[in-house]
Design a protein around this motif. Structure first.
Motif, short mmCIF file in Angstrom:
data_model
loop_
_atom_site.label_atom_id
_atom_site.label_comp_id
_atom_site.label_asym_id
_atom_site.label_seq_id
_atom_site.Cartn_x
_atom_site.Cartn_y
_atom_site.Cartn_z
N MET A 4 -9.17 1.68 3.80
CA MET A 4 -8.91 3.17 3.06
C MET A 4 -7.95 3.97 3.83
O MET A 4 -8.10 4.20 4.99
CB MET A 4 -10.18 3.90 3.07
CG MET A 4 -11.29 3.36 2.15
SD MET A 4 -12.57 4.48 2.22
CE MET A 4 -13.61 3.51 0.83
N LYS A 5 -6.93 4.37 3.31
CA LYS A 5 -5.77 5.15 3.80
C LYS A 5 -6.00 6.59 3.34
O LYS A 5 -5.92 6.76 1.90
CB LYS A 5 -4.36 4.45 3.53
CG LYS A 5 -3.17 5.37 4.10
CD LYS A 5 -2.60 6.01 3.08
CE LYS A 5 -1.55 6.92 3.40
NZ LYS A 5 -0.90 7.81 2.35
N PHE A 6 -5.90 7.53 4.24
CA PHE A 6 -5.88 8.80 3.69
C PHE A 6 -4.43 9.52 3.98
O PHE A 6 -4.11 9.45 5.46
CB PHE A 6 -7.09 9.52 4.50
CG PHE A 6 -8.31 9.19 3.99
CD1 PHE A 6 -8.95 9.63 2.89
CD2 PHE A 6 -8.94 8.11 4.67
CE1 PHE A 6 -10.27 9.34 2.46
CE2 PHE A 6 -10.33 7.65 4.14
CZ PHE A 6 -11.01 8.17 3.10
N ARG A 206 9.63 6.37 6.26
CA ARG A 206 8.75 7.63 5.85
C ARG A 206 7.73 7.26 5.06
O ARG A 206 8.08 6.30 4.03
CB ARG A 206 9.89 8.68 5.58
CG ARG A 206 10.70 9.21 6.46
CD ARG A 206 9.97 10.09 7.65
NE ARG A 206 8.73 11.07 7.00
CZ ARG A 206 8.97 12.33 6.92
NH1 ARG A 206 10.19 12.75 7.20
NH2 ARG A 206 7.98 12.97 6.65
N SER A 207 6.76 7.82 4.78
CA SER A 207 5.64 7.58 4.08
C SER A 207 5.07 6.22 4.29
O SER A 207 4.51 5.55 3.62
CB SER A 207 6.20 7.50 2.49
OG SER A 207 6.40 8.78 2.17
N GLY A 208 5.27 5.77 5.47
CA GLY A 208 5.03 4.18 5.87
C GLY A 208 3.47 3.84 6.00
O GLY A 208 3.06 2.90 6.19
N SER A 209 2.48 5.14 6.09
CA SER A 209 1.30 4.71 6.31
C SER A 209 0.68 3.95 5.15
O SER A 209 -0.52 3.05 5.35
CB SER A 209 0.43 5.93 6.44
OG SER A 209 0.86 6.69 7.66
N ASP A 210 1.24 4.14 3.96
CA ASP A 210 0.56 3.22 2.82
C ASP A 210 0.94 1.59 3.20
O ASP A 210 -0.01 0.92 3.00
CB ASP A 210 1.39 3.56 1.38
CG ASP A 210 1.37 4.71 0.96
OD1 ASP A 210 0.27 5.38 1.40
OD2 ASP A 210 2.30 5.23 0.39
N TYR A 211 2.06 1.40 3.75
CA TYR A 211 2.37 0.01 4.04
C TYR A 211 1.33 -0.47 5.22
O TYR A 211 1.06 -1.42 5.30
CB TYR A 211 3.80 -0.07 4.49
CG TYR A 211 4.35 -1.23 4.96
CD1 TYR A 211 4.12 -2.36 4.06
CD2 TYR A 211 5.46 -1.56 5.71
CE1 TYR A 211 4.76 -3.61 4.33
CE2 TYR A 211 6.17 -2.42 5.94
CZ TYR A 211 5.80 -3.71 5.38
OH TYR A 211 6.25 -4.90 5.44
N ALA A 264 8.86 7.12 -7.37
CA ALA A 264 7.34 7.47 -7.62
C ALA A 264 6.75 7.45 -6.06
O ALA A 264 6.38 6.43 -5.49
CB ALA A 264 6.69 6.60 -8.48
N LYS A 265 6.98 8.74 -5.64
CA LYS A 265 6.73 8.98 -4.37
C LYS A 265 5.23 8.64 -3.83
O LYS A 265 4.93 8.48 -2.59
CB LYS A 265 6.77 10.49 -3.65
CG LYS A 265 6.87 10.77 -2.54
CD LYS A 265 7.24 12.22 -2.02
CE LYS A 265 6.64 12.28 -0.77
NZ LYS A 265 5.68 13.52 -0.56
N VAL A 266 4.37 8.41 -4.86
CA VAL A 266 2.91 8.47 -4.52
C VAL A 266 2.43 7.16 -3.67
O VAL A 266 1.33 7.15 -3.21
CB VAL A 266 2.28 8.51 -6.04
CG1 VAL A 266 2.66 7.35 -6.98
CG2 VAL A 266 0.52 8.57 -5.76
MG MG Z 1 2.83 9.08 0.84
#
Ligand code: MG
Ligand code: ADP
Ligand code: ASP
Length: 463
Positions: A4-6, A206-211, A264-266
């Motif tokens: 689970m990523k927050f 940037r935004s790499g926590s999803d990865y 889509a930045k989501v």
């Molecule tokens: Mg993000």
């Protein structure tokens, strides 16, 4: 197991962190592994402060460090009552901010800010956030342990967006996390950050926590990967541009990758790759509305019979055009263009060539447009002198607008409907590209008109 990523907004203040505690408690029997981002907005502040440090804006740097420290202390003071736990967390925060201050001082003294230093500075966001989340979990009766991803996720030294060594990382992730999970402990892993073989800090972009969540979910063969964010799921358009955008309940990996690539930045575009290999569904969910089913991303998306699932856009791009009658029928021009750009590590986002071959144009990020122009002028110096190539023109401030959906494949009239809608909104199209996959149609417009184009195309497919 579920990873689970927050995201930043989900861990950015006391009420959000209370919600995270309640969500994780609810799913404890699923053996969650938590991955988290820096507190909302903090990565931007860390990186802006680095720029201020290099410009020796000393007072501003000090004040910002103070404000960042206060923001974290506030969480410790408000959410941790156990004396020992609280003083340990506060001491860790103090040490982190001392280290960070030294880094900023180094940058100021040298007046030099390398990509390597930027990664070291940016990593503090996730380190601070995850330490505090682990303490908050323990405070609320959730056995938890902070895990520094730099010890498990190994990358090359391509700073700012490093490439993962999966062979090493998969083993290290399993070896570090499985013993904790078996003991009923929830690992709280730093998103975004990683490390080289020599132990130097890198980041995944940037935004790499999803990865990060997907890398970990795949390494552990988790049942699902959940990305908790601040919207109900992936929507038919960016809700900030199209307020009437709706949640898409199912997407294929390909659709999600294409949409995120086109703005889509989501979700980060690389998130899909580790999950595809192991066939693990990715679910996007809202911490502000946890009972909503969200969006599921998997191999198959059924149900909704809509050809265009989403309309996206990316700003801050430039269009580069190479023109010349002498290019017609000459082999190897495109190969020379793209190898000159690849040599300078310039990311080409879209290519379009008229069938006359008189003009080749492509899109690059605006911040790389001058580098591209220089590389091409050097490559084609001789051809320009001979007039095989007349001109190389760069136009800044353009956007790509893209429609994405696997239902477009083989469906007639999608392009017609798209461009009629754009024309109806009185927006001029500068260039068009459709990949042979037919998964998306993308076109280029002036940045000032991009929102209008997105709205018009969205309305044409989703009333
Ligand atoms: Mg993000
Ligand atoms: P997090 O901090 O949780 O990672 P992000 O800000 O990275 O969150 O991503 C969530 C945001 O992405 C949403 O608040 C929304 O404004 C934006 N967004 C852009 N395009 C879309 C889309 N097609 N669907 C949903 N959200 C989108
Ligand atoms: N904190 C990092 C960023 O803002 C990574 C992330 O949030 O995914 O880019």
């Amino acid at each position: 197991m579920i990873t689970m990523k927050f995201g930043g907004t989900s861990v950015g203040d006391v009420p959000r962190l209370e919600e995270v505690v309640s969500i994780v408690k609810q799913f404890l029997k699923e053996q969650p592994v938590v991955v988290a981002s820096a507190m909302g907005g903090l990565t931007n502040v860390l990186l802006e402060t680095a720029q201020n440090a290099v410009q020796r804006k000393t007072e501003l740097v000090q004040n910002t460090i103070q404000a960042m420290r206060d923001r974290h202390h506030h969480i410790a003071l408000r959410m941790i009552t156990d004396e020992a736990r609280r003083s340990k967390l506060i001491q860790d925060q103090i040490t982190s901010f001392e280290d960070l201050t030294q880094l900023y001082n180094g940058v100021s003294m040298l007046r030099e800010l390398s990509s390597r230093s930027l990664d070291a500075i940016a990593s503090f966001g996730e380190l601070l956030s995850c330490r505090q989340i682990a303490a908050v979990f323990e405070e609320n009766g959730i056995p938890a342990q902070f895990v520094d991803a730099r010890t498990m996720i190994r990358t090359d030294d391509h700073y700012l967006e490093a490439n993962v060594d999966f062979a090493y990382s998969n083993n290290a992730i399993a070896a570090t996390l499985l013993p904790l999970i078996e003991k009923g402990i929830v690992p709280v892993v730093t998103g975004f950050v990683a490390g080289t073989e020599e132990g130097i800090t890198t980041t995944l972009g940037r935004s790499g926590s999803d990865y990060t969540a997907s890398i970990i979910g795949a390494a552990l063969h988790c049942k699902e990967i959940w990305i908790w964010t601040d919207v109900d799921g992936v929507m038919t358009a960016d809700p900030r541009i199209v307020p009437s955008a709706k949640v898409v309940s199912e997407l294929t990996y390909k659709e999600a990758a294409e949409m995120s690539y086109f703005g889509a930045k989501v979700i980060h575009p690389k998130t899909m790759t580790p999950a595809i290999e192991k066939n693990i569904p990715i679910r996007i969910k809202n911490t502000f509305n946890p009972s909503h089913a969200g969006t599921v991303i998997s191999h198959k998306a059924s149900g909704e019979n809509i050809p265009v699932k989403s309309v996206t856009s990316i700003d801050d791009l430039s269009i580069v055009e190479i023109e010349g009658n002498g290019m017609i029928g000459v082999p190897g021009i495109s190969a020379r263009i793209f190898s000159a750009l690849a040599h300078k590590e310039i990311n080409v986002m879209m290519i379009s060539q008229a069938s006359s071959e008189h003009n080749v144009c492509f899109i690059v990020p605006r911040k790389e447009s001058q580098k591209a122009l220089k590389a091409l002028r050097a490559e084609f110096e001789f051809d320009m002198a001979r007039k095989t190539i007349d001109d190389i023109i760069v136009t800044d401030n353009v956007s790509i607008v893209a429609t994405v959906g696997e239902g477009m494949i083989g469906t007639k009239g999608i392009a017609g409907k798209t461009f009629t809608a754009v024309a109806g909104a009185n927006v001029n199209i500068i260039a068009i590209a459709q990949g042979s996959s037919e998964l998306n149609i993308s076109f280029v417009v002036q940045q000032a008109e991009a929102k209008k184009a997105v709205l018009a195309v969205h309305n044409a497919f989703h009333q």
